[in-house]
Motif scaffolding. Structure first.
Motif, PDB file in Angstrom:
ATOM      1  N   LYS A  91       0.823  -1.204   0.000  1.00 30.35           N
ATOM      2  CA  LYS A  91       0.000   0.000   0.000  1.00 30.35           C
ATOM      3  C   LYS A  91       0.859   1.258   0.000  1.00 30.35           C
ATOM      4  CE  LYS A  91      -4.127  -1.909   2.259  1.00 30.35           C
ATOM      5  NZ  LYS A  91      -4.970  -1.872   3.482  1.00 30.35           N
ATOM      6  N   ALA A  92       1.947   1.221   0.771  1.00 23.77           N
ATOM      7  CA  ALA A  92       2.846   2.381   0.799  1.00 23.77           C
ATOM      8  C   ALA A  92       3.476   2.606  -0.574  1.00 23.77           C
ATOM      9  CB  ALA A  92       3.931   2.166   1.854  1.00 23.77           C
ATOM     10  N   GLU A  93       3.831   1.508  -1.242  1.00 21.09           N
ATOM     11  CA  GLU A  93       4.436   1.618  -2.574  1.00 21.09           C
ATOM     12  C   GLU A  93       3.432   2.166  -3.589  1.00 21.09           C
ATOM     13  OE1 GLU A  93       6.548  -1.285  -5.946  1.00 21.09           O
ATOM     14  OE2 GLU A  93       5.926  -2.089  -4.008  1.00 21.09           O
ATOM     15  N   LEU A  94       2.196   1.678  -3.541  1.00 20.38           N
ATOM     16  CA  LEU A  94       1.171   2.162  -4.463  1.00 20.38           C
ATOM     17  C   LEU A  94       0.851   3.633  -4.218  1.00 20.38           C
ATOM     18  CD1 LEU A  94      -1.320  -0.867  -4.498  1.00 20.38           C
ATOM     19  CD2 LEU A  94       0.199  -0.133  -6.347  1.00 20.38           C
ATOM     20  N   ALA A  95       0.794   4.024  -2.953  1.00 22.56           N
ATOM     21  CA  ALA A  95       0.522   5.427  -2.639  1.00 22.56           C
ATOM     22  C   ALA A  95       1.632   6.321  -3.172  1.00 22.56           C
ATOM     23  CB  ALA A  95       0.375   5.606  -1.127  1.00 22.56           C
ATOM     24  N   GLN A  96       2.887   5.873  -3.066  1.00 28.13           N
ATOM     25  CA  GLN A  96       4.004   6.660  -3.574  1.00 28.13           C
ATOM     26  C   GLN A  96       3.947   6.766  -5.098  1.00 28.13           C
ATOM     27  OE1 GLN A  96       6.307   8.388  -1.634  1.00 28.13           O
ATOM     28  NE2 GLN A  96       6.598   9.306  -3.644  1.00 28.13           N
ATOM     29  N   HIS A  97       3.548   5.682  -5.756  1.00 30.59           N
ATOM     30  CA  HIS A  97       3.388   5.725  -7.217  1.00 30.59           C
ATOM     31  C   HIS A  97       2.353   6.771  -7.617  1.00 30.59           C
ATOM     32  CE1 HIS A  97       6.091   2.625  -8.426  1.00 30.59           C
ATOM     33  NE2 HIS A  97       5.443   1.634  -7.840  1.00 30.59           N
ATOM     34  N   GLN A  98       1.249   6.843  -6.863  1.00 31.19           N
ATOM     35  CA  GLN A  98       0.202   7.813  -7.171  1.00 31.19           C
ATOM     36  C   GLN A  98       0.691   9.242  -6.959  1.00 31.19           C
ATOM     37  OE1 GLN A  98      -2.865   6.188  -4.576  1.00 31.19           O
ATOM     38  NE2 GLN A  98      -3.956   5.345  -6.326  1.00 31.19           N
ATOM     39  N   ILE A  99       1.472   9.453  -5.906  1.00 30.39           N
ATOM     40  CA  ILE A  99       2.043  10.783  -5.663  1.00 30.39           C
ATOM     41  C   ILE A  99       2.979  11.156  -6.811  1.00 30.39           C
ATOM     42  CG2 ILE A  99       3.614  12.098  -4.170  1.00 30.39           C
ATOM     43  CD1 ILE A  99       2.462  10.522  -1.806  1.00 30.39           C
ATOM     44  N   ASP A 100       3.819  10.213  -7.230  1.00 32.44           N
ATOM     45  CA  ASP A 100       4.750  10.479  -8.337  1.00 32.44           C
ATOM     46  C   ASP A 100       3.987  10.825  -9.614  1.00 32.44           C
ATOM     47  OD1 ASP A 100       6.966  10.037  -6.756  1.00 32.44           O
ATOM     48  OD2 ASP A 100       7.159   7.930  -7.310  1.00 32.44           O
ATOM     49  N   TRP A 101       2.884  10.118  -9.860  1.00 37.28           N
ATOM     50  CA  TRP A 101       2.103  10.394 -11.073  1.00 37.28           C
ATOM     51  C   TRP A 101       1.528  11.801 -11.028  1.00 37.28           C
ATOM     52  CZ3 TRP A 101      -2.992  11.721 -11.796  1.00 37.28           C
ATOM     53  CH2 TRP A 101      -3.444  11.701 -13.120  1.00 37.28           C
ATOM     54  N   ALA A 102       0.939  12.174  -9.881  1.00 29.92           N
ATOM     55  CA  ALA A 102       0.338  13.508  -9.758  1.00 29.92           C
ATOM     56  C   ALA A 102       1.399  14.595  -9.906  1.00 29.92           C
ATOM     57  CB  ALA A 102      -0.374  13.638  -8.405  1.00 29.92           C
ATOM     58  N   MET A 103       2.562  14.388  -9.291  1.00 30.95           N
ATOM     59  CA  MET A 103       3.628  15.378  -9.381  1.00 30.95           C
ATOM     60  C   MET A 103       4.163  15.484 -10.811  1.00 30.95           C
ATOM     61  SD  MET A 103       4.171  17.080  -6.702  1.00 30.95           S
ATOM     62  CE  MET A 103       3.881  17.093  -4.946  1.00 30.95           C
ATOM     63  N   ALA A 104       4.235  14.364 -11.524  1.00 29.63           N
ATOM     64  CA  ALA A 104       4.701  14.399 -12.915  1.00 29.63           C
ATOM     65  C   ALA A 104       3.736  15.202 -13.780  1.00 29.63           C
ATOM     66  CB  ALA A 104       4.851  12.968 -13.456  1.00 29.63           C
ATOM     67  N   VAL A 105       2.432  15.076 -13.516  1.00 31.18           N
ATOM     68  CA  VAL A 105       1.440  15.865 -14.256  1.00 31.18           C
ATOM     69  C   VAL A 105       1.653  17.352 -13.991  1.00 31.18           C
ATOM     70  CG1 VAL A 105      -1.016  16.423 -14.427  1.00 31.18           C
ATOM     71  CG2 VAL A 105      -0.287  14.037 -14.329  1.00 31.18           C
ATOM     72  N   LYS A 133      18.585   4.378  -7.334  1.00 26.26           N
ATOM     73  CA  LYS A 133      17.380   3.842  -6.706  1.00 26.26           C
ATOM     74  C   LYS A 133      16.158   4.108  -7.591  1.00 26.26           C
ATOM     75  CE  LYS A 133      19.123   4.684  -2.016  1.00 26.26           C
ATOM     76  NZ  LYS A 133      18.871   5.381  -0.722  1.00 26.26           N
ATOM     77  N   ARG A 134      15.054   3.452  -7.257  1.00 24.90           N
ATOM     78  CA  ARG A 134      13.817   3.685  -7.993  1.00 24.90           C
ATOM     79  C   ARG A 134      13.357   5.116  -7.752  1.00 24.90           C
ATOM     80  NH1 ARG A 134       8.729   4.584  -8.445  1.00 24.90           N
ATOM     81  NH2 ARG A 134       8.602   5.268  -6.282  1.00 24.90           N
ATOM     82  N   HIS A 135      12.982   5.799  -8.821  1.00 27.64           N
ATOM     83  CA  HIS A 135      12.548   7.188  -8.703  1.00 27.64           C
ATOM     84  C   HIS A 135      11.234   7.365  -9.447  1.00 27.64           C
ATOM     85  CE1 HIS A 135      13.562   8.025 -12.921  1.00 27.64           C
ATOM     86  NE2 HIS A 135      14.573   7.205 -12.739  1.00 27.64           N
ATOM     87  N   GLY A 136      10.613   8.512  -9.236  1.00 27.62           N
ATOM     88  CA  GLY A 136       9.317   8.759  -9.848  1.00 27.62           C
ATOM     89  C   GLY A 136       9.341   9.756 -10.983  1.00 27.62           C
ATOM     90  N   LEU A 137      10.529  10.130 -11.469  1.00 32.51           N
ATOM     91  CA  LEU A 137      10.611  11.103 -12.562  1.00 32.51           C
ATOM     92  C   LEU A 137      10.135  10.474 -13.871  1.00 32.51           C
ATOM     93  CD1 LEU A 137      14.142  12.594 -11.760  1.00 32.51           C
ATOM     94  CD2 LEU A 137      11.927  13.647 -11.292  1.00 32.51           C
ATOM     95  N   PRO A 138       9.372  11.212 -14.685  1.00 35.72           N
ATOM     96  CA  PRO A 138       8.931  10.665 -15.978  1.00 35.72           C
ATOM     97  C   PRO A 138      10.103  10.514 -16.945  1.00 35.72           C
ATOM     98  CG  PRO A 138       8.339  12.977 -15.806  1.00 35.72           C
ATOM     99  CD  PRO A 138       8.874  12.588 -14.457  1.00 35.72           C
ATOM    100  N   ALA A 139       9.930   9.686 -17.957  1.00 33.87           N
ATOM    101  CA  ALA A 139      11.023   9.370 -18.878  1.00 33.87           C
ATOM    102  C   ALA A 139      11.512  10.590 -19.648  1.00 33.87           C
ATOM    103  CB  ALA A 139      10.578   8.281 -19.862  1.00 33.87           C
ATOM    104  N   ASP A 140      10.648  11.625 -19.819  1.00 32.82           N
ATOM    105  CA  ASP A 140      11.053  12.800 -20.580  1.00 32.82           C
ATOM    106  C   ASP A 140      11.592  13.922 -19.701  1.00 32.82           C
ATOM    107  OD1 ASP A 140       8.570  13.094 -19.437  1.00 32.82           O
ATOM    108  OD2 ASP A 140       7.750  14.344 -21.035  1.00 32.82           O
ATOM    109  N   HIS A 141      11.791  13.640 -18.422  1.00 36.35           N
ATOM    110  CA  HIS A 141      12.370  14.663 -17.525  1.00 36.35           C
ATOM    111  C   HIS A 141      13.846  14.870 -17.917  1.00 36.35           C
ATOM    112  CE1 HIS A 141      13.910  16.611 -13.896  1.00 36.35           C
ATOM    113  NE2 HIS A 141      12.650  16.920 -13.606  1.00 36.35           N
ATOM    114  N   PRO A 142      14.315  16.123 -17.951  1.00 39.37           N
ATOM    115  CA  PRO A 142      15.720  16.373 -18.337  1.00 39.37           C
ATOM    116  C   PRO A 142      16.734  15.594 -17.501  1.00 39.37           C
ATOM    117  CG  PRO A 142      14.504  18.427 -18.258  1.00 39.37           C
ATOM    118  CD  PRO A 142      13.576  17.375 -17.723  1.00 39.37           C
ATOM    119  N   GLY A 143      16.445  15.391 -16.212  1.00 39.96           N
ATOM    120  CA  GLY A 143      17.359  14.650 -15.366  1.00 39.96           C
ATOM    121  C   GLY A 143      17.491  13.195 -15.762  1.00 39.96           C
TER     122      GLY A 143
END
Length: 212
Positions: A128-142, A197-207
């Motif tokens: 659940k913690a992992e899924l919640a973090q994925h959702q946060i990463d998605w919202a932040m990427a938007v 480490k695993r990160h939540g940046l989208p594939a098109d992020h400059p970093g």
């Protein structure tokens, strides 16, 4: 004058008169691409009425977009707050179970200790913690992608990057309260990226595209 829109299906097309996107269903390639509001604008003698109604239409569409962006920003902020709380709560549950196992290590039989560590409760909390973090990463990427389209122009501070005045850009005003949160999220995930480490940046992020 013909058009290239598909026939007999609902489409959004730019009205040749008011230039706004409007719903159409064309039955012929020679149908006029003029919305119902503008059908009575045709003719030079109706120019004054046409311009007044166009301004009223555009103001209404602008107000609707402002309302949509305001509701989106409020929903995203509330969702992020709830997800942060859920991640903190679930992570705390996992940590409590691990501390319990470590504290009782000397007194607990090996099989019982393994049972605690492998219990469904621990696995579910971690998932659940992992899924919640994925959702946060998605919202932040938007929000990050929206920020790349709408931000103060470095060369002309009064203009948004979309070309509108800063004070007239509803998207920029909706994004401003989230600016620091998006910056903190990028900084955190860039550190994770550089550490492998695993990160939540989208594939098109400059970093990600050009890692340092």
């Amino acid at each position: 004058m013909t058009h290239s829109y598909p026939l007999y299906v609902p489409v959004l097309a730019q009205c040749f008169c008011c230039r706004s996107l409007q719903p159409f269903t064309f039955g012929s390639a020679s149908d006029q691409v003029v919305c119902g509001l503008c059908l009575h604008h045709l003719g030079a003698e109706k120019a004054e009425r046409r311009d007044a109604e166009h301004v009223e239409l555009w103001l209404g569409q602008f107000a609707e977009q402002q309302d949509k962006h305001r509701r989106f920003a409020e929903k995203a902020q509330a969702s992020d707050t709830e997800k942060d709380a859920a991640v903190a709560r679930l992570t705390g549950q996992v940590d409590d179970l691990r501390r319990l196992a470590a504290r009782d290590f000397e007194h607990a039989p090996g099989t019982e200790l393994r049972g605690i560590l492998e219990t469904d409760l621990v696995k579910r909390a971690e998932r659940k913690a992992e899924l919640a973090q994925h959702q946060i990463d998605w919202a932040m990427a938007v929000l990050w992608r929206l920020g790349t389209l709408h931000h103060a122009d470095g060369t002309t501070p009064r203009l948004c990057s979309c070309g509108r005045q800063v004070t007239a850009c509803a998207e920029l005003r909706a994004l401003e309260p989230q600016y620091q949160a998006v910056q903190d999220w990028q900084t955190k995930n860039l550190r994770m990226l550089h550490a492998g480490k695993r990160h939540g940046l989208p594939a098109d992020h400059p970093g990600v595209v050009h890692p340092a």
